[in-house]
Write a protein that holds these residues in place. Sequence first.
Motif, short mmCIF file in Angstrom:
data_model
loop_
_atom_site.label_atom_id
_atom_site.label_comp_id
_atom_site.label_asym_id
_atom_site.label_seq_id
_atom_site.Cartn_x
_atom_site.Cartn_y
_atom_site.Cartn_z
N UNK A 291 0.80 -1.23 0.00
CA UNK A 291 0.00 0.00 0.00
C UNK A 291 0.83 1.27 0.00
N UNK A 292 2.12 1.14 -0.33
CA UNK A 292 2.96 2.34 -0.48
C UNK A 292 2.42 3.12 -1.69
N UNK A 293 2.26 4.43 -1.53
CA UNK A 293 1.55 5.21 -2.56
C UNK A 293 2.44 5.63 -3.73
N UNK A 294 3.72 5.90 -3.45
CA UNK A 294 4.64 6.39 -4.49
C UNK A 294 5.96 5.66 -4.40
N UNK A 295 6.45 5.26 -5.55
CA UNK A 295 7.77 4.63 -5.65
C UNK A 295 8.52 5.34 -6.77
N UNK A 296 9.69 5.88 -6.45
CA UNK A 296 10.45 6.63 -7.46
C UNK A 296 11.79 5.95 -7.68
N UNK A 297 12.04 5.54 -8.91
CA UNK A 297 13.22 4.74 -9.24
C UNK A 297 14.15 5.52 -10.17
N UNK A 298 15.41 5.63 -9.75
CA UNK A 298 16.40 6.34 -10.57
C UNK A 298 16.90 5.37 -11.63
N UNK A 299 16.52 5.59 -12.86
CA UNK A 299 16.86 4.64 -13.92
C UNK A 299 17.92 5.16 -14.88
N UNK A 300 17.96 6.50 -15.06
CA UNK A 300 18.96 7.08 -15.97
C UNK A 300 19.15 8.55 -15.60
N UNK A 301 20.37 8.88 -15.21
CA UNK A 301 20.62 10.26 -14.78
C UNK A 301 21.10 11.10 -15.97
N UNK A 302 21.04 12.42 -15.78
CA UNK A 302 21.55 13.32 -16.84
C UNK A 302 23.05 13.09 -17.05
N UNK B 194 16.64 10.40 -17.65
CA UNK B 194 17.29 11.66 -18.01
C UNK B 194 16.93 12.70 -16.96
N UNK B 195 17.06 12.26 -15.73
CA UNK B 195 16.74 13.09 -14.58
C UNK B 195 18.01 13.60 -13.92
N UNK B 196 18.00 14.87 -13.56
CA UNK B 196 19.05 15.46 -12.73
C UNK B 196 18.38 16.49 -11.86
N UNK B 197 18.67 16.47 -10.56
CA UNK B 197 17.97 17.38 -9.66
C UNK B 197 18.32 18.84 -9.92
N UNK B 198 19.58 19.11 -10.26
CA UNK B 198 19.93 20.51 -10.49
C UNK B 198 19.22 21.05 -11.71
N UNK B 199 19.16 20.26 -12.76
CA UNK B 199 18.47 20.77 -13.95
C UNK B 199 16.96 20.86 -13.69
N UNK B 200 16.45 20.00 -12.82
CA UNK B 200 15.03 20.10 -12.43
C UNK B 200 14.77 21.43 -11.72
N UNK B 201 15.73 21.83 -10.87
CA UNK B 201 15.56 23.09 -10.14
C UNK B 201 15.69 24.28 -11.10
N UNK B 202 16.64 24.21 -12.00
CA UNK B 202 16.78 25.29 -13.00
C UNK B 202 15.47 25.42 -13.81
N UNK B 203 14.93 24.29 -14.20
CA UNK B 203 13.69 24.29 -14.97
C UNK B 203 12.55 24.94 -14.16
N UNK C 41 22.99 13.59 -7.61
CA UNK C 41 22.06 14.54 -8.26
C UNK C 41 20.61 14.04 -8.30
N UNK C 42 20.21 13.40 -7.22
CA UNK C 42 18.85 12.83 -7.15
C UNK C 42 17.97 13.63 -6.20
N UNK C 43 16.87 14.12 -6.63
CA UNK C 43 15.79 14.68 -5.80
C UNK C 43 16.28 15.61 -4.68
N UNK C 44 17.22 16.49 -5.02
CA UNK C 44 17.86 17.32 -3.99
C UNK C 44 16.86 18.14 -3.17
N UNK C 45 15.86 18.67 -3.82
CA UNK C 45 14.87 19.49 -3.10
C UNK C 45 13.93 18.61 -2.28
N UNK C 46 13.47 17.55 -2.90
CA UNK C 46 12.43 16.70 -2.30
C UNK C 46 12.92 15.87 -1.12
N UNK C 47 14.24 15.61 -1.05
CA UNK C 47 14.74 14.70 -0.01
C UNK C 47 15.11 15.42 1.28
N UNK C 48 14.72 16.69 1.41
CA UNK C 48 15.15 17.51 2.55
C UNK C 48 14.99 16.79 3.90
#
Length: 247
Positions: free
Chosen positions: A62-73, A145-154, A204-211
């Motif tokens: 019953x975990x609601x969200x699962x986020x998997x790092x599959x390919x970084x920038x 093609x995820x990178x937390x810094x580029x996510x923040x810039x965006x 470079x994973x979820x820098x903002x979200x993992x506070x």
Amino acid sequence: MFGKKKKVDLTELDRERLPVHVAVIMDGNGRWAKKRLLPRVAGHSAGVSTVKKIMRMSSDLGIRYLTLYAFSTENWKRPKEEVSALMRLVIDSLRRELEEMHEENVVFNTLGEISQFPDEVVDVLVNAKEKTKNNTGITVNFALNYGARSEIVRAVRKIAHKVEQKELSIDQIDEEQISQNLYTVGQPDPDFLIRTSGEERLSNYLLYQLAYAEFYFTPVYWPDFTETEYKKALLEFQNRKRRYGGL
Ligand code: IPE
Ligand code: IPE
Ligand code: MG
């Protein structure tokens, strides 16, 4: 994808104290393969089986969200053969598993700039998102093609654009506004981060979200990360005292 047989006894886990959102850095596929004198790609294929197991167990719990790092920038720096093998794996696995994921009520989602992938990859991803968007079960985010810094810039650019268009005033820029302009828009922040393979960094994973997430590092390589290992991680999560700066 989900298969039928249940391998581990989950009754030891307190269902009331599970994370809502689990984020994972699936690492160690290459070393897993090397140890077996196999090509790195064999490690990535073996890693897909782990993805299925972890998705299924998360959904069962019953975990609601699962986020998997599959390919970084940064993964574009790898040899192009490995990059294209990874793309192939994404396409083939998703084509193969999509129907079952849909039946299991999974919402398939991606985080990252997927438009930079080849058209065939984009098509498969967009189709999977579209097909599952009204499902009500677990949301599985594949960071591609995820990178937390580029996510923040965006996000900063999106907010600046709204200010320029006078849709938003500078005073209205707050933490919530930033959250709402990240790829994880509308989702609670991960409360638990797991990284396999012994590396203890965020890459470079979820820098903002993992506070305020709890971090769990295990030396186990991703292809060896079984349901039993996942249960061990969740039990550890349940023993953590989360204080959020309070007492
Ligand atoms: C993680 O395994 C998967 C991806 C980054 C795509 P690695 O490929 O990084 O495996 P190691 O770290 O080289 O063992
Ligand atoms: C992080 O693993 C990215 C993914 C798991 C997709 P890497 O293996 O690429 O990270 P580094 O290079 O060890 O930091
Ligand atoms: Mg690695």
